[in-house]
Design a protein around this motif. Structure first.
Motif, PDB file in Angstrom:
ATOM      1  N   VAL A   1      60.766  74.583  35.979  1.00 33.68           N
ATOM      2  CA  VAL A   1      61.414  74.853  34.685  1.00 33.68           C
ATOM      3  C   VAL A   1      61.328  76.339  34.346  1.00 33.68           C
ATOM      4  CG1 VAL A   1      61.315  74.407  32.201  1.00 33.68           C
ATOM      5  CG2 VAL A   1      61.056  72.508  33.823  1.00 33.68           C
ATOM      6  N   LEU A   2      60.161  76.934  34.579  1.00 35.75           N
ATOM      7  CA  LEU A   2      59.992  78.363  34.292  1.00 35.75           C
ATOM      8  C   LEU A   2      60.944  79.211  35.131  1.00 35.75           C
ATOM      9  CD1 LEU A   2      58.404  80.682  32.925  1.00 35.75           C
ATOM     10  CD2 LEU A   2      56.813  80.574  34.864  1.00 35.75           C
ATOM     11  N   LEU A   3      61.014  78.935  36.425  1.00 40.26           N
ATOM     12  CA  LEU A   3      61.862  79.736  37.306  1.00 40.26           C
ATOM     13  C   LEU A   3      63.340  79.596  36.948  1.00 40.26           C
ATOM     14  CD1 LEU A   3      60.102  79.159  40.755  1.00 40.26           C
ATOM     15  CD2 LEU A   3      60.065  81.222  39.352  1.00 40.26           C
ATOM     16  N   VAL A   4      63.773  78.376  36.627  1.00 36.96           N
ATOM     17  CA  VAL A   4      65.184  78.172  36.290  1.00 36.96           C
ATOM     18  C   VAL A   4      65.532  78.846  34.972  1.00 36.96           C
ATOM     19  CG1 VAL A   4      66.876  76.425  35.610  1.00 36.96           C
ATOM     20  CG2 VAL A   4      65.500  76.078  37.659  1.00 36.96           C
ATOM     21  N   TYR A   5      64.636  78.758  33.987  1.00 35.69           N
ATOM     22  CA  TYR A   5      64.933  79.341  32.683  1.00 35.69           C
ATOM     23  C   TYR A   5      64.632  80.840  32.617  1.00 35.69           C
ATOM     24  CZ  TYR A   5      66.579  75.154  30.445  1.00 35.69           C
ATOM     25  OH  TYR A   5      67.354  74.070  30.094  1.00 35.69           O
ATOM     26  N   LEU A   6      64.222  81.426  33.725  1.00 41.75           N
ATOM     27  CA  LEU A   6      64.163  82.888  33.847  1.00 41.75           C
ATOM     28  C   LEU A   6      65.362  83.423  34.629  1.00 41.75           C
ATOM     29  CD1 LEU A   6      60.374  83.556  34.577  1.00 41.75           C
ATOM     30  CD2 LEU A   6      61.625  84.012  32.461  1.00 41.75           C
ATOM     31  N   SER A   7      66.317  82.541  34.925  1.00 41.85           N
ATOM     32  CA  SER A   7      67.481  82.916  35.725  1.00 41.85           C
ATOM     33  C   SER A   7      68.372  83.921  34.993  1.00 41.85           C
ATOM     34  CB  SER A   7      68.315  81.670  36.056  1.00 41.85           C
ATOM     35  OG  SER A   7      67.593  80.756  36.852  1.00 41.85           O
ATOM     36  N   PRO A   8      69.149  84.703  35.734  1.00 40.04           N
ATOM     37  CA  PRO A   8      70.089  85.645  35.100  1.00 40.04           C
ATOM     38  C   PRO A   8      71.068  84.972  34.143  1.00 40.04           C
ATOM     39  CG  PRO A   8      69.872  86.123  37.438  1.00 40.04           C
ATOM     40  CD  PRO A   8      69.128  84.848  37.199  1.00 40.04           C
ATOM     41  N   ALA A   9      71.524  83.762  34.472  1.00 44.64           N
ATOM     42  CA  ALA A   9      72.480  83.067  33.599  1.00 44.64           C
ATOM     43  C   ALA A   9      71.856  82.740  32.253  1.00 44.64           C
ATOM     44  CB  ALA A   9      72.970  81.787  34.274  1.00 44.64           C
TER      45      ALA A   9
END
Length: 298
Positions: A65-73
């Protein structure tokens, strides 16, 4: 004629208190809150996935969840007033409510999700099917009726608004988009914007540096490995639902003339499930190797 918002009236209605208090900064704050709510709900949903009432083991769920919600998008669309971010928060809140055995609230929130964008009915249907099967197997007619009443009540309200504003319950604001062509005002429908070939459309939707889903959410490159992890675990329904959601997203928007990474927000949870499975398999392998190594060294 009269002018109405292009997107569903639901989001500006809910965000109105923020605008009254803080003006346009309030709308930005509202959008950030919706994005944070989506992250928190994703964490809560995945933590209960397959283990109702139990805390998650290991770090796979929070790490994914952390990695996805730190995404550029996410960074790009957090500074916005996005109907897709709002719709994703509604969808995840509905899913979490159903996990918490609140079918009426879940149905209301999923009805609101469909109101924000009708294509999100695909996500609602796929996420709702396990609950429907569970209620039918347990003969829990009350939960089924309460969820249906909440969902259909909101959909009926949307159809009434459509009828009053656009003359038909099946015509939405996306069918009455105000455009200017050669200096003259006219109307266009989003239904007429699916003219791109799948080869060109999918290339842009998935790989475009500016609009592509994979550059916008880099961790999603690992989704195929996550699907293999689900198959290895024989988690058939998560595998099928994730595949169906991903295929549906690509099938719908693969021919759309204006693709964008933001269309993936509502469907993200279906990609997070296989990613969590992959990270859990990796975590177990690392833990097992470390245990073996320390045992040999002792």
């Amino acid at each position: 004629g009269e002018y109405y918002p292009k997107h569903a009236i639901l989001m500006p209605t809910v965000a109105e208190p923020f605008f009254l208090l803080l003006g346009y900064d309030g709308l930005l704050l509202f959008n950030v809150i919706m994005m944070l709510l989506g992250a928190g709900l994703s964490l809560a949903i995945l933590s209960r996935q397959g283990r109702p009432g139990e805390a998650p083991d290991g770090i796979a769920v929070p790490l994914v969840v952390l990695l996805v919600y730190l995404s550029p998008a996410v960074r790009e669309h957090a500074y916005s007033f996005s109907n897709d971010v709002f719709s994703a928060a509604l969808f995840l809140a509905g899913l979490w409510s159903l996990q918490r055995r609140s079918p009426l609230i879940g149905g209301l929130l999923w009805g609101a999700t469909v109101w924000t964008k009708p294509v999100h009915l695909l996500a609602v249907g796929l996420a709702g099917l396990p609950f429907l099967v569970g209620w039918l197997r347990s003969h829990d007619q009350r939960a089924l009726l309460r969820s249906a009443a909440g969902f259909l009540g909101v959909v009926a309200l949307q159809m009434i608004v459509n009828g009053l504003w656009f003359g038909s319950p099946f015509v939405t604001s996306y069918d009455r988009i105000l455009v200017r062509s050669n200096g003259a005002l006219g109307m266009a429908s989003a239904r007429d914007a699916f003219n791109t070939s799948y080869s060109a459309g999918l290339d842009k939707l998935l790989f475009s540096h500016k609009y592509g889903i994979l550059p916008g959410f880099p961790l999603l490159w690992l989704t195929p490995l996550g699907l293999l992890a689900l198959a290895w675990r024989r988690a058939w329904w998560p595998l099928v639902s994730s595949l169906a959601a991903i295929t549906g997203l690509l099938a719908v928007y693969g021919r759309y003339d204006y693709p964008d990474e933001r269309f993936a927000f509502v469907f993200l949870i279906f990609a997070l499930v296989p990613l969590v499975a992959l990270f859990e398999v990796g975590e177990q392998a690392v833990t097992g190797a470390w245990a073996t190594l320390t045992a040999r060294l002792q």
